[in-house]
Design a protein around this motif. Structure first.
Motif, PDB file in Angstrom:
ATOM      1  N   ARG A  75       0.846  -1.203   0.000  1.00 13.75           N
ATOM      2  CA  ARG A  75       0.000   0.000   0.000  1.00 13.75           C
ATOM      3  C   ARG A  75       0.874   1.242   0.000  1.00 13.75           C
ATOM      4  O   ARG A  75       1.433   1.614   1.035  1.00 13.75           O
ATOM      5  CB  ARG A  75      -0.925  -0.016   1.213  1.00 13.75           C
ATOM      6  N   VAL A  76       1.010   1.840  -1.166  1.00  9.51           N
ATOM      7  CA  VAL A  76       1.808   3.078  -1.244  1.00  9.51           C
ATOM      8  C   VAL A  76       0.948   4.265  -0.837  1.00  9.51           C
ATOM      9  O   VAL A  76      -0.267   4.137  -0.667  1.00  9.51           O
ATOM     10  CB  VAL A  76       2.423   3.286  -2.653  1.00  9.51           C
ATOM     11  N   ASN A  77       1.586   5.421  -0.694  1.00 11.10           N
ATOM     12  CA  ASN A  77       0.894   6.640  -0.226  1.00 11.10           C
ATOM     13  C   ASN A  77       0.133   6.369   1.067  1.00 11.10           C
ATOM     14  O   ASN A  77      -0.933   6.928   1.297  1.00 11.10           O
ATOM     15  CB  ASN A  77      -0.069   7.167  -1.296  1.00 11.10           C
ATOM     16  N   SER A  78       0.689   5.504   1.898  1.00 14.23           N
ATOM     17  CA  SER A  78       0.033   5.100   3.145  1.00 14.23           C
ATOM     18  C   SER A  78       1.034   5.227   4.291  1.00 14.23           C
ATOM     19  O   SER A  78       1.996   4.468   4.365  1.00 14.23           O
ATOM     20  CB  SER A  78      -0.434   3.645   3.059  1.00 14.23           C
ATOM     21  N   GLU A  79       0.764   6.190   5.161  1.00 16.22           N
ATOM     22  CA  GLU A  79       1.702   6.449   6.256  1.00 16.22           C
ATOM     23  C   GLU A  79       1.169   5.864   7.559  1.00 16.22           C
ATOM     24  O   GLU A  79       0.013   6.106   7.924  1.00 16.22           O
ATOM     25  CB  GLU A  79       1.889   7.971   6.395  1.00 16.22           C
ATOM     26  N   VAL A  80       2.002   5.123   8.243  1.00 15.83           N
ATOM     27  CA  VAL A  80       1.624   4.644   9.575  1.00 15.83           C
ATOM     28  C   VAL A  80       1.867   5.792  10.549  1.00 15.83           C
ATOM     29  O   VAL A  80       2.986   6.310  10.650  1.00 15.83           O
ATOM     30  CB  VAL A  80       2.432   3.384   9.967  1.00 15.83           C
ATOM     31  N   ILE A  81       0.795   6.243  11.220  1.00 12.59           N
ATOM     32  CA  ILE A  81       0.956   7.426  12.080  1.00 12.59           C
ATOM     33  C   ILE A  81       0.937   7.067  13.564  1.00 12.59           C
ATOM     34  O   ILE A  81       1.249   7.894  14.405  1.00 12.59           O
ATOM     35  CB  ILE A  81      -0.104   8.520  11.767  1.00 12.59           C
ATOM     36  N   ASN A  84       0.129   0.919  18.281  1.00 15.37           N
ATOM     37  CA  ASN A  84      -0.410   0.567  19.588  1.00 15.37           C
ATOM     38  C   ASN A  84      -0.004  -0.880  19.888  1.00 15.37           C
ATOM     39  O   ASN A  84      -0.642  -1.826  19.440  1.00 15.37           O
ATOM     40  CB  ASN A  84      -1.941   0.733  19.533  1.00 15.37           C
ATOM     41  N   GLY A  85       1.096  -1.002  20.631  1.00 12.15           N
ATOM     42  CA  GLY A  85       1.669  -2.321  20.888  1.00 12.15           C
ATOM     43  C   GLY A  85       0.811  -3.153  21.821  1.00 12.15           C
ATOM     44  O   GLY A  85       0.859  -4.379  21.809  1.00 12.15           O
ATOM     45  N   LYS A  86       0.013  -2.480  22.681  1.00  7.81           N
ATOM     46  CA  LYS A  86      -0.828  -3.191  23.648  1.00  7.81           C
ATOM     47  C   LYS A  86      -1.939  -3.961  22.923  1.00  7.81           C
ATOM     48  O   LYS A  86      -2.141  -5.137  23.148  1.00  7.81           O
ATOM     49  CB  LYS A  86      -1.429  -2.176  24.630  1.00  7.81           C
ATOM     50  N   ASP A  87      -2.610  -3.278  22.024  1.00  2.41           N
ATOM     51  CA  ASP A  87      -3.721  -3.928  21.282  1.00  2.41           C
ATOM     52  C   ASP A  87      -3.260  -4.502  19.952  1.00  2.41           C
ATOM     53  O   ASP A  87      -4.088  -4.933  19.140  1.00  2.41           O
ATOM     54  CB  ASP A  87      -4.846  -2.909  21.027  1.00  2.41           C
ATOM     55  N   LYS A  88      -1.947  -4.428  19.681  1.00  2.00           N
ATOM     56  CA  LYS A  88      -1.370  -4.955  18.436  1.00  2.00           C
ATOM     57  C   LYS A  88      -2.084  -4.397  17.206  1.00  2.00           C
ATOM     58  O   LYS A  88      -2.644  -5.148  16.397  1.00  2.00           O
ATOM     59  CB  LYS A  88      -1.402  -6.482  18.432  1.00  2.00           C
ATOM     60  N   LYS A  89      -2.080  -3.059  17.083  1.00  2.00           N
ATOM     61  CA  LYS A  89      -2.645  -2.468  15.870  1.00  2.00           C
ATOM     62  C   LYS A  89      -1.922  -1.168  15.517  1.00  2.00           C
ATOM     63  O   LYS A  89      -1.250  -0.571  16.371  1.00  2.00           O
ATOM     64  CB  LYS A  89      -4.147  -2.252  16.015  1.00  2.00           C
ATOM     65  N   VAL A  90      -2.027  -0.769  14.263  1.00  2.00           N
ATOM     66  CA  VAL A  90      -1.441   0.499  13.811  1.00  2.00           C
ATOM     67  C   VAL A  90      -2.547   1.331  13.182  1.00  2.00           C
ATOM     68  O   VAL A  90      -3.572   0.807  12.739  1.00  2.00           O
ATOM     69  CB  VAL A  90      -0.304   0.288  12.776  1.00  2.00           C
ATOM     70  N   LYS A  91      -2.282   2.662  13.162  1.00  2.00           N
ATOM     71  CA  LYS A  91      -3.210   3.564  12.475  1.00  2.00           C
ATOM     72  C   LYS A  91      -2.520   4.055  11.209  1.00  2.00           C
ATOM     73  O   LYS A  91      -1.353   4.460  11.242  1.00  2.00           O
ATOM     74  CB  LYS A  91      -3.570   4.731  13.385  1.00  2.00           C
ATOM     75  N   VAL A  92      -3.235   3.999  10.103  1.00  2.00           N
ATOM     76  CA  VAL A  92      -2.665   4.356   8.802  1.00  2.00           C
ATOM     77  C   VAL A  92      -3.396   5.556   8.246  1.00  2.00           C
ATOM     78  O   VAL A  92      -4.628   5.652   8.347  1.00  2.00           O
ATOM     79  CB  VAL A  92      -2.824   3.171   7.807  1.00  2.00           C
ATOM     80  N   LYS A  93      -2.637   6.473   7.639  1.00  2.00           N
ATOM     81  CA  LYS A  93      -3.253   7.644   7.001  1.00  2.00           C
ATOM     82  C   LYS A  93      -2.917   7.609   5.515  1.00  2.00           C
ATOM     83  O   LYS A  93      -1.741   7.486   5.143  1.00  2.00           O
ATOM     84  CB  LYS A  93      -2.693   8.909   7.645  1.00  2.00           C
ATOM     85  N   THR A  94      -3.917   7.696   4.673  1.00  2.00           N
ATOM     86  CA  THR A  94      -3.662   7.666   3.230  1.00  2.00           C
ATOM     87  C   THR A  94      -3.419   9.077   2.723  1.00  2.00           C
ATOM     88  O   THR A  94      -3.650  10.057   3.436  1.00  2.00           O
ATOM     89  CB  THR A  94      -4.840   7.051   2.465  1.00  2.00           C
TER      90      THR A  94
END
Ligand code: FAD
Length: 444
Positions: A75-81, A84-94
């Motif tokens: 997924r290009v043009n997709s920044e991980v911003i 969250n290591g506790k819930d094992k997830k990341v937030k991505v901004k396109t």
């Protein structure tokens, strides 16, 4: 398993492809902030100079080719911003501002390092460029063409700065290279970098060492670069390349341990303090292979090899990274300069007692046409005689010599061991007593 990878160039792409080779079933998603993945950063200066003419050849893989060949979700043009290591997830901004979350079982951080912008007055000037990716390269090329650039200044005499200066000169641009330290290319000791500096000057680069930039000033269609010495250099454009810092701002509140300058801290399995989160490449602190001290070594070879190790560990193979030597090489016009291990400056700081050897052998048998000398410096430990580092400059054969020494250091060779190396010899290639053997003979 679901594996997310942040950063899709050297380290990130290597991790993903190796992972796929080890594990056919996992879901692997690569997030890349930029427009391109897996491009050849190291080729960027040469495209600017027209040495590499085909822009497409820099795009080693595309999201489509990675999908087709390795079944990777890129997924290009997709920044991980956020991580969250506790819930094992990341937030991505396109690119168009949408945000979404993605969960993971394993997370790999390969965000690399970004050019340093020092807090100098006028640093936001539009005529100042940096070179990290394809877009930066395109912008520099476009500026040169659009404004018919005749005079350029490169600030910073590291590898990228020197390569860029040479390539600007290739285009017929009057090029100045400004370096704050007394010498360019910090991995070399001064008597060796001196030779490389001569090569720059002989090829028409206006080299200014021990000169610190204190301000950039707009001046009609030009930019004035003010130096601490009160000199002023005028240019049509500036390439700023004074080093890099880890691109890890998005990790600040993640709970992942970062070093003083923002590097990600990892153990020898390249795992962070958070379970299931690995990191590699320019963004991490590694151990120096010789001294075991913490250091940052932003080079492509280590990033690629670390990618393989991270993939191996995620696949359950228990692989360890043994540290970096910092082996590096540069072409400067007709000359090649290369180094590996520690230089004298580093050894003095570390208080390690050492001996050094200089020699100037030919790259191959003197009687075979075209032989040229190599200037060689090898340093070894005075007490246990282990080889600690080497630097070499010449027209041909420098790469081979340094790689032999880098390999020797990796296997903890002593200066005496070099006498026993049996290397490929015929008159067009080497001498029967190779430069590496000669170093050993002198040290014996
Ligand atoms: P990178 O290759 O920089 O990749 C990191 C990627 O992560 C970037 O594309 C970035 O956009 C992306 N990213 C960052 N943050 C996020 C986020 N939050 N979300 C999504 N994506 C993100 N090394 C050598 O050994 N030899 C050379 O000759 C050489 N020449 C070079 C020439 C130039 C001009 C440059 C810039 C570098 C050169 N290097 C060279 C260094 C080499 O390119 C790096 O060491 C290597 O690319 C590091 O790999 P990496 O994966 O850590 O980071």
């Amino acid at each position: 398993k679901k594996i997310l990878i942040v950063g899709g160039v050297a380290g990130g792409a290597s991790t993903a492809t190796r992972l796929r080779r080890l594990d056919e079933d996992s879901e692997i998603i690569i997030f890349e902030r930029g427009e391109y993945v897996s491009f050849a950063n190291c080729g960027l200066p040469y495209y600017i100079g027209g040495v590499i003419q085909n822009r497409e050849s820099l795009l080693v893989q595309t999201p489509e080719s990675l999908k087709a060949r390795f079944n990777l979700d890129v997924r290009v043009n997709s920044e991980v911003i956020e991580v969250n290591g506790k819930d094992k997830k990341v937030k991505v901004k396109t690119k168009n501002g949408e945000e979404y979350e993605e969960t993971y079982d394993f997370l790999v951080l390969a965000p690399g390092a970004k050019p340093i912008f020092p807090p100098i007055k006028g640093i936001e000037n539009k005529k100042i460029f940096t070179l990290r990716n394809i877009n930066d390269m395109d912008k520099i090329k476009a500026e040169i063409k659009k404004h018919n650039v005749k005079k350029a200044t490169v600030v910073g005499g590291g590898y990228v700065g020197v390569e860029t200066a040479e390539n600007l000169k290739h285009l017929g641009i009057d090029t100045t290279l400004i370096e704050a330290a007394p010498h360019i290319l910090a991995p070399f000791d001064s008597e060796i970098s001196n030779i490389l500096e001569y090569e720059l000057v002989n090829n028409g680069i206006n080299l200014m060492t021990s000169e610190k930039v204190v301000e950039f000033q707009e001046d009609k269609n030009e930019i004035n670069i003010k130096l601490e010495s009160e000199k002023i250099v005028t240019a049509d454009m500036v390439i700023l390349s004074i080093g890099v810092s880890p691109d890890t701002k998005f990790l600040q509140n993640s709970g992942i341990n970062l070093g003083e300058r923002g590097h990600i801290l990892v153990n020898d399995k390249l795992e962070t303090n958070i379970d299931g989160v690995y990191a590699l490449g320019d963004s991490i602190i590694v151990k120096n292979y010789i001294t075991n001290e913490d250091c940052a070594i932003p080079l492509a070879g280590p990033a690629n090899r670390q990618g393989r190790i991270v993939a191996g560990n995620i696949a359950g193979r228990e692989e360890k990274y043994g540290g970096s030597l910092g082996t590096a090489i540069i072409k400067i016009f007709e000359l090649t300069g290369a180094s590996t291990g520690l230089n004298e400056r580093a050894l003095k700081q570390l208080n390690i007692s050492y001996e050094k050897i200089y020699l100037h052998p030919n790259n191959h048998a003197a009687y075979y046409p075209g032989a040229t000398p190599i200037t060689i410096k090898v340093i070894y430990n005075k007490k246990n005689r282990q080889v600690l580092g080497a630097q070499a400059v010449g027209i041909n054969g420098v790469d081979k010599f340094i790689d032999v020494i880098a390999t020797s250091i990796k296997f903890k060779a002593t200066i005496d061991d070099l006498t026993e190396l049996e290397l490929a010899y015929a008159p067009p290639f080497l001498s029967a007593k190779s430069p590496a053997n000669m170093v050993g003979f002198i040290g014996e």
